[in-house]
Design a protein around this motif. Structure first.
Motif, short mmCIF file in Angstrom:
data_model
loop_
_atom_site.label_atom_id
_atom_site.label_comp_id
_atom_site.label_asym_id
_atom_site.label_seq_id
_atom_site.Cartn_x
_atom_site.Cartn_y
_atom_site.Cartn_z
N ILE A 4 0.86 -1.19 0.00
CA ILE A 4 0.00 0.00 0.00
C ILE A 4 0.89 1.24 0.00
O ILE A 4 1.16 1.84 1.05
CB ILE A 4 -0.95 -0.01 1.21
N ILE A 5 1.39 1.59 -1.18
CA ILE A 5 2.30 2.73 -1.29
C ILE A 5 1.98 3.50 -2.56
O ILE A 5 1.25 3.03 -3.42
CB ILE A 5 3.79 2.27 -1.33
N ASN A 6 2.55 4.72 -2.64
CA ASN A 6 2.52 5.46 -3.90
C ASN A 6 3.90 5.29 -4.52
O ASN A 6 4.32 4.17 -4.75
CB ASN A 6 2.14 6.91 -3.63
N GLY A 18 0.03 10.69 7.23
CA GLY A 18 -1.02 9.92 7.88
C GLY A 18 -0.88 9.90 9.38
O GLY A 18 -1.87 9.98 10.12
N ALA B 232 -1.41 3.75 -3.51
CA ALA B 232 -2.22 3.87 -2.30
C ALA B 232 -3.35 4.87 -2.46
O ALA B 232 -4.46 4.65 -1.98
CB ALA B 232 -1.31 4.26 -1.12
N ARG B 233 -3.07 5.97 -3.16
CA ARG B 233 -4.13 6.99 -3.28
C ARG B 233 -5.30 6.47 -4.11
O ARG B 233 -6.45 6.80 -3.85
CB ARG B 233 -3.58 8.31 -3.83
N MET B 268 3.47 1.38 8.59
CA MET B 268 3.63 2.67 7.88
C MET B 268 2.70 2.75 6.68
O MET B 268 2.23 3.83 6.32
CB MET B 268 5.08 2.97 7.51
N GLU B 269 2.39 1.61 6.09
CA GLU B 269 1.49 1.62 4.93
C GLU B 269 0.04 1.87 5.33
O GLU B 269 -0.73 2.45 4.56
CB GLU B 269 1.64 0.31 4.15
N LEU B 270 -0.32 1.46 6.54
CA LEU B 270 -1.67 1.77 7.03
C LEU B 270 -1.82 3.28 7.19
O LEU B 270 -2.89 3.85 6.91
CB LEU B 270 -1.93 1.07 8.36
N TYR B 271 -0.73 3.94 7.61
CA TYR B 271 -0.79 5.39 7.75
C TYR B 271 -0.78 6.08 6.39
O TYR B 271 -1.39 7.14 6.21
CB TYR B 271 0.34 5.89 8.65
N ILE B 272 -0.10 5.50 5.41
CA ILE B 272 -0.16 6.04 4.04
C ILE B 272 -1.60 5.99 3.56
O ILE B 272 -2.14 6.97 3.02
CB ILE B 272 0.78 5.25 3.10
N LEU B 273 -2.25 4.86 3.78
CA LEU B 273 -3.65 4.73 3.38
C LEU B 273 -4.52 5.74 4.13
O LEU B 273 -5.38 6.42 3.54
CB LEU B 273 -4.13 3.29 3.66
N TYR B 274 -4.28 5.86 5.45
CA TYR B 274 -5.09 6.80 6.23
C TYR B 274 -4.94 8.24 5.72
O TYR B 274 -5.92 9.01 5.70
CB TYR B 274 -4.76 6.75 7.73
N ALA B 275 -3.72 8.61 5.33
CA ALA B 275 -3.50 9.98 4.84
C ALA B 275 -4.43 10.28 3.67
O ALA B 275 -5.04 11.36 3.60
CB ALA B 275 -2.04 10.17 4.42
N HIS B 276 -4.59 9.32 2.77
CA HIS B 276 -5.48 9.55 1.62
C HIS B 276 -6.95 9.52 2.02
O HIS B 276 -7.75 10.29 1.51
CB HIS B 276 -5.18 8.51 0.53
N ALA B 278 -8.11 10.50 4.84
CA ALA B 278 -8.37 11.78 5.50
C ALA B 278 -8.52 12.90 4.46
O ALA B 278 -9.39 13.78 4.61
CB ALA B 278 -7.23 12.11 6.47
N ARG B 291 -10.29 8.60 15.23
CA ARG B 291 -9.45 7.94 14.24
C ARG B 291 -8.76 6.74 14.89
O ARG B 291 -8.17 6.90 15.96
CB ARG B 291 -8.35 8.89 13.75
N VAL B 293 -6.05 3.70 13.66
CA VAL B 293 -5.21 3.15 12.59
C VAL B 293 -4.29 2.10 13.19
O VAL B 293 -3.54 2.40 14.13
CB VAL B 293 -4.35 4.27 11.93
N ALA B 305 -5.78 -4.23 3.81
CA ALA B 305 -6.33 -3.35 4.84
C ALA B 305 -7.82 -3.19 4.64
O ALA B 305 -8.34 -3.44 3.56
CB ALA B 305 -5.66 -1.98 4.77
#
Lengths: 335, 335
Positions: A4-6, A18, B232-233, B268-276, B278, B291, B293, B305
């Protein structure tokens, strides 16, 4: 690589977005893009407590920023040290007027950058003292402790030092308790499968199916031995033999135990491992005062686990039980 | 299969030994080997809150037993329903004299066993009422909500119901708030790699490298579509399209967001997903009040996820923020 990355080069930046979005009550950004500080007032009037390290070990390091725990953290790329400038900025972000304790792991890059950062901070009149974690018993012989890596034992060192700082102790006393904690701490890991740094796209080490690597490091550093995969009770026995003999821990000791997954190991298996660790400690006449089981210090999606033991005196016991709140570790003081 | 287990048939029993040994302040065993109850006095004088489900989803289900959360849980084998007798024993373990709310996920085995257990309990004069979670928006069309599976949204239902029970509400009121919570909750998952049940020794489904399965179930149940792996986005956009349109969520709504890893995905990838997630919510004019995560509801070492949204009114908002302590979720009320 299904992840799950960009852009693989942006994983740290994307994850930090995030993290700060998800935890506004705990984390705040700073002027330095690779430094996160505790939300709110921070270390005003007390010693600041800082760490730093590479990304990919989440919840370490940033996940231990919070009330009763770390004041600021310097964040590196995946499995790479933060820069000296990032450490320096973290020191400043954690400065509450009584100096800063930087408590970090024994890796060449971190050692170099922390030293540089301490000198940079000193020029601005900020007193920073350091403790280097070297709890990984598998990474060098007992007479070469200075060569050992820091692993999950760092978390217990952050906890005791931050709790003492919260009580108003001075820098020298905070540093002494951090050193006492890590001197009484031993860890060992077992790796069951490798992990892939996103920007690399493939594992930079391998663990063959049907084998396990005893003593593996958090970045795939070679361990003591590659062995056929063994039942959980035999894994626990191997790990406990390594760490009990090393300090050594002895009948009558009080300890804290931390079993951390390395990322991909199912949580139920961490508890299977803990059950055997607890049995071995009971047989050895060692009393468990604090228990932590979960994904506390990971290596991306590596399979495997680490076991950490800390011998406690009354002070360490009290400090581990003090209230703290963070992503990785919350102690409510209710139990 | 490189895993931390003994006999694959013993994983649940072995894990429960570790769970109760590691958390004596939270968990207590009962006369039934597959029922765990909260340590201490439990539900005396208030409505008891119970769930149950298969193992392999840790910290669900047992990891949500604790003060302010579940009173007891019935535990099944890996990915299998607990027995009716286990559910019945969990009801009795949670009985504080004002009835029991059983809040569980919509799976055939669980439905059958809960129904039987409710009848068994009724013979002994114990009133049990149920709410069935069906938050997985990908598992059936909107006009067939009764066919949808329960996934991570169950956690938010347990939290609100248990918080209301702790305030002294009666059984009918606790059931109503649980139903209100799950009716306002939608989830969707994306699977990136499969998992292996220890006793099977190999995955019972597969996800090809370079592909992802949108809408996958917690046991590998087929999703809506198999697609090439996306950034991810784009994953976040796909997931949010599915759940925002389903309730539907609307501009001005207050929500809770839960991003849960399925086991092996790096934090860290769960937080990347969460950033998008949000970002998408901010653009949609939806305000995030709570929230979560992390690895809240896993499927052994599956990669992927889930995203869960709950629309909040003032009552749900208050109940989610109430103090609670468990392995999987601790709310201190300090933030």
């Amino acid at each position: 690589m299904n992840r799950i990355i960009n852009d693989p080069d942006d994983v740290v930046e994307d994850a930090l977005k995030g993290l700060t979005a998800a935890h506004p009550d705990l984390l705040a950004g700073t002027a330095h893009p690779r430094v996160i500080r505790v939300a709110g007032a921070g270390a005003v009037g007390r010693v600041g407590v800082v760490t730093g390290g590479g990304s990919g070990h989440e919840p370490a390091f940033v996940g231990y920023v919070g009330p009763g725990l770390l004041d600021a953290v310097a964040i590196g790329e995946v499995f790479a040290s933060p820069t000296a400038r990032a450490f320096e900025a973290a020191f400043k972000a954690a400065d509450g007027g009584r100096g800063v304790a930087c408590l970090y792991g024994n890796y060449a890059g971190d050692n170099m950058n922390v030293k540089m950062a301490v000198r940079l901070a000193a020029r601005d009149g900020l007193a920073v003292r350091t403790v280097v974690a070297n709890d990984d018993a598998a990474s060098a012989p007992p007479d070469e402790r200075g060569k050992r890596r820091g692993v999950a034992g760092e978390i217990l060192m952050w906890k005791t030092a931050a709790a003492l700082a919260a009580e108003g102790a001075d820098l020298e006393t905070v540093i002494a308790v951090a050193q006492k904690t890590i001197d009484a701490t031993r860890s060992v890991g077992i790796g069951l499968s490798a992990c892939t740094i996103p920007a690399a796209g493939k594992p930079n080490f391998s663990i063959a199916d049907g084998t396990m690597e005893v003593g593996i490091g958090h970045h795939g550093e070679p361990g003591i031995a590659v062995r056929p995969i063994a039942p959980a009770r035999a894994m626990a026995a191997t790990m406990m033999e390594t760490i009990l003999a090393d300090l050594p821990f002895a009948r009558g000791d009080d300890v804290a135990v931390l079993v951390s997954g390395l990322g991909a190991t199912p949580v139920m298996e961490l508890y299977i491992l803990y059950a055997h660790v607890a049995e071995i400690l009971a047989e050895a006449g060692i009393r468990v005062r604090h228990r932590f089981v979960g994904n506390y210090f990971t290596s991306l999606e590596m399979m495997g686990a680490s076991v950490t033991l800390t011998r406690l005196d009354a002070e360490l016991d009290r400090l581990l039980g003090a209230k703290a709140r963070s992503i990785g570790l919350t102690v409510t003081g209710d139990a």
